[in-house]
Write an enzyme that holds these catalytic residues in place. Structure first.
Site, PDB file in Angstrom:
ATOM      1  N   ASP A  40       2.030  34.237  40.316  1.00  0.00           N
ATOM      2  CA  ASP A  40       2.408  33.957  38.923  1.00  0.00           C
ATOM      3  C   ASP A  40       3.753  33.235  38.926  1.00  0.00           C
ATOM      4  OD1 ASP A  40       2.049  33.927  36.205  1.00  0.00           O
ATOM      5  OD2 ASP A  40       2.805  35.941  35.865  1.00  0.00           O
ATOM      6  N   ALA A  46       4.837  42.778  28.818  1.00  0.00           N
ATOM      7  CA  ALA A  46       5.948  43.730  28.942  1.00  0.00           C
ATOM      8  C   ALA A  46       7.243  43.036  28.561  1.00  0.00           C
ATOM      9  CB  ALA A  46       6.033  44.271  30.369  1.00  0.00           C
ATOM     10  N   GLN A  47       8.304  43.832  28.421  1.00  0.00           N
ATOM     11  CA  GLN A  47       9.622  43.263  28.201  1.00  0.00           C
ATOM     12  C   GLN A  47      10.645  44.025  29.037  1.00  0.00           C
ATOM     13  OE1 GLN A  47       9.790  43.574  23.896  1.00  0.00           O
ATOM     14  NE2 GLN A  47      11.336  45.178  23.986  1.00  0.00           N
ATOM     15  N   VAL A  48      11.801  43.396  29.234  1.00  0.00           N
ATOM     16  CA  VAL A  48      12.783  43.899  30.191  1.00  0.00           C
ATOM     17  C   VAL A  48      14.102  44.184  29.483  1.00  0.00           C
ATOM     18  CG1 VAL A  48      14.049  43.421  32.320  1.00  0.00           C
ATOM     19  CG2 VAL A  48      11.696  42.599  32.047  1.00  0.00           C
ATOM     20  N   ALA A  61      14.508  39.854  28.382  1.00  0.00           N
ATOM     21  CA  ALA A  61      13.348  38.965  28.496  1.00  0.00           C
ATOM     22  C   ALA A  61      12.153  39.660  27.874  1.00  0.00           C
ATOM     23  CB  ALA A  61      13.068  38.617  29.956  1.00  0.00           C
ATOM     24  N   SER A  62      11.288  38.872  27.277  1.00  0.00           N
ATOM     25  CA  SER A  62      10.076  39.414  26.657  1.00  0.00           C
ATOM     26  C   SER A  62       8.905  38.529  27.049  1.00  0.00           C
ATOM     27  CB  SER A  62      10.230  39.458  25.134  1.00  0.00           C
ATOM     28  OG  SER A  62       9.074  39.987  24.532  1.00  0.00           O
TER      29      SER A  62
END
Length: 509
Positions: free
Chosen positions: A281, A130-132, A125-126
């Site tokens: 969120d 941040a990204q994962v 995920a992006s």
């Protein structure tokens, strides 16, 4: 620096033809031929929604977040735009894996392939900040690694500066500007963004929310692996589920969408009124649904960078307002606004009550699909102008979260009745807050202080009773008032002693 950033925003908007949103309005339609002639060089053949998404991505994280919010408001934006902006929730273009590896090598002081048993260089995920990536620890534990985007703080600082400039102009040039307190709202937003850019803080947020819902039938929160967390990297338990936006897959997995929608409302009110701490969120990219084992049908939360907190006073007034709304007690809504200080104390209650009734009365006894809380909030906002209602910065996140909950509920069950679902929960909460259970709980909380203070009360009271009246107390009226005060003091102390003793006696062993 701000002028440079502002110039870039204007250029990007022109590059993607976003001026069409302005010239599409009937007031500015006459400018469309001139705009086409001047900007003949640009390619606007792509659909407007695609161009808007690309522009927001190019402008950076603040604009991406704005697009994320719009994607959940299908009652406020056209369908094509909402569908396209949904791609911003977890499909923002990733930054190169080489940069990710470089950050991890620096943070851990050793190569990433040594630090972890396995590390997947393709991001799962992006998002905007941040990204994962998925990885496996040496003990076989599967984890998700969240890595902050390089130089993201500098980009956000520029945009926040522009927001402050816009807020200042709003206060000075718009008649309603000062009442809206835009600079205070920007300051609150800046604080929340600063929290989101510190992944150690996000890990702490995740840990607290997990503790609040550790045995909950509603929500799963992943475990944090603290030994691997830094301010730039967060490592947590890998969880799996179906994104809540993929309704067809949820139905195929046997998830009861109506029950899931009701659980979402209960989850929101539990966070706000039980814990005074909530996930702020909750767009669809951050919410999944578990479909395996005993966790089947539970919500799964990820991304804990933006969390909200409420004071006990805010909780109380919010609950009173919600309950009064559900009961159509508009007089209580008006008085609660005055008591909380949200409107001036010299406001005429009957006039404020009448304005609230005009907005709220038409929305009752209707399913959620026929009601837009967003539009109701805007109508209330317009009606509040004449009463100088001030925007409460600490409640901005709560309003945003409530709108997200509405969007999720509309997606899962258009017939969900928000009022019927929420009212019993709020009534139970209010009973626990203002009834005898609340009195007993608060007395027990204060018991250590009261036990230490009670032995001193007789001496202090004796000193007060023997004190000689001052010159200002020489009139008969003042002496009588002083005597009444002493009597009330004696009565209050006696009641306090009885209450404390009763609470201590009924306290379970």
């Amino acid at each position: 620096m701000r002028l440079t950033r502002l110039a870039k925003i204007i250029l990007v908007a022109l590059k993607y033809g976003l001026d069409e949103f302005l010239t599409g309005h009937e007031r500015f339609r006459a400018l469309r031929p001139a705009a086409r002639a001047v900007f003949f060089w640009r390619d606007t053949s792509s659909p407007r929604a695609v161009r808007l998404r690309l522009a927001l991505q190019e402008l950076g994280p603040l604009f991406v977040k704005f697009g994320q919010m719009l994607s959940t408001r299908r009652d406020l934006v056209p369908e094509d735009i909402a569908d396209e902006l949904a791609g911003l929730q977890d499909r923002v273009p990733p930054f190169p894996s080489e940069q990710v590896v470089a950050i991890l090598d620096r943070v851990y002081g050793r190569p990433v392939d040594v630090a972890f048993k396995t590390f997947d260089r393709t991001p799962i995920a992006s998002a905007s900040v941040a990204q994962v990536h998925f990885a496996t620890l040496h003990d076989g534990t599967q984890v998700a690694i969240k890595v902050l985007r390089p130089n993201i703080k500098q980009v956000i600082e520029k945009d926040i500066g522009l927001m402050y400039t816009g807020a200042m102009l709003m206060e000075n040039l718009w008649s309603d500007g000062r009442r809206l307190r835009p600079r205070a709202v920007v300051a609150e937003f800046e604080k929340n963004l600063a929290d989101e850019l510190d992944l150690m803080r996000e890990a702490a947020n995740c840990s607290l929310l997990r503790r609040n819902f550790l045995y909950s039938p509603l929500l799963i929160v992943p475990e944090v692996h603290w030994d691997w967390c830094t301010h730039e990297v967060m490592v947590m338990e890998r969880v799996s589920g179906i994104p809540i936006s993929q309704v067809e897959r949820l139905v195929e997995a046997g998830v009861d969408l109506k029950r899931l929608a009701r659980a979402g409302v209960e989850l929101f009110f539990t966070q706000v009124f039980r814990d005074a701490y909530f996930h702020a969120d909750m767009h669809p990219g951050n919410i999944f649904v578990a479909t395996s084992g005993t966790d089947h049908g539970k919500y799964i939360a990820v991304d804990f960078g933006i969390m909200g907190a409420l004071s006990r006073k805010d909780q109380s007034y919010l609950a009173q307002n919600f309950l009064a709304f559900f009961r159509r007690d508009y007089h209580r809504v008006a008085t609660a606004h005055v008591e909380s200080g949200w409107v001036p104390h010299d406001t005429r209650i009957d006039e404020l009550e009448a304005e609230i009734r005009v907005v709220c009365e038409p929305i009752f006894d209707r399913p959620l699909k026929d009601i837009s809380l967003g539009k109701v909030l805007m109508q209330l906002f317009a009606a509040s102008r004449r009463f100088n209602v001030e925007i409460q910065p600490q409640l901005v996140l709560l309003q945003k979260t409530l709108l997200s909950i509405e969007g999720l509920g509309r997606m899962l069950d258009p017939d969900l009745d928000l009022w019927v679902t929420a009212k019993p929960y709020l009534e139970r909460w209010m009973h626990n807050q203002i009834g005898f259970p609340a009195l007993k709980r608060r007395l027990l909380e204060e018991a250590p202080y009261l036990v230490s203070a009670l032995p001193e009360l007789p001496r202090l009271l004796h000193q007060r009773l023997l004190a000689q009246p001052t010159a200002s107390e020489n009139t008969a009226r003042e002496l009588a008032a002083t005597e009444r005060t002493r009597n009330w003091l004696l009565a209050a102390i006696a009641l306090l002693l009885v209450a404390v003793l009763a609470a201590l006696l009924v306290r379970p062993p």
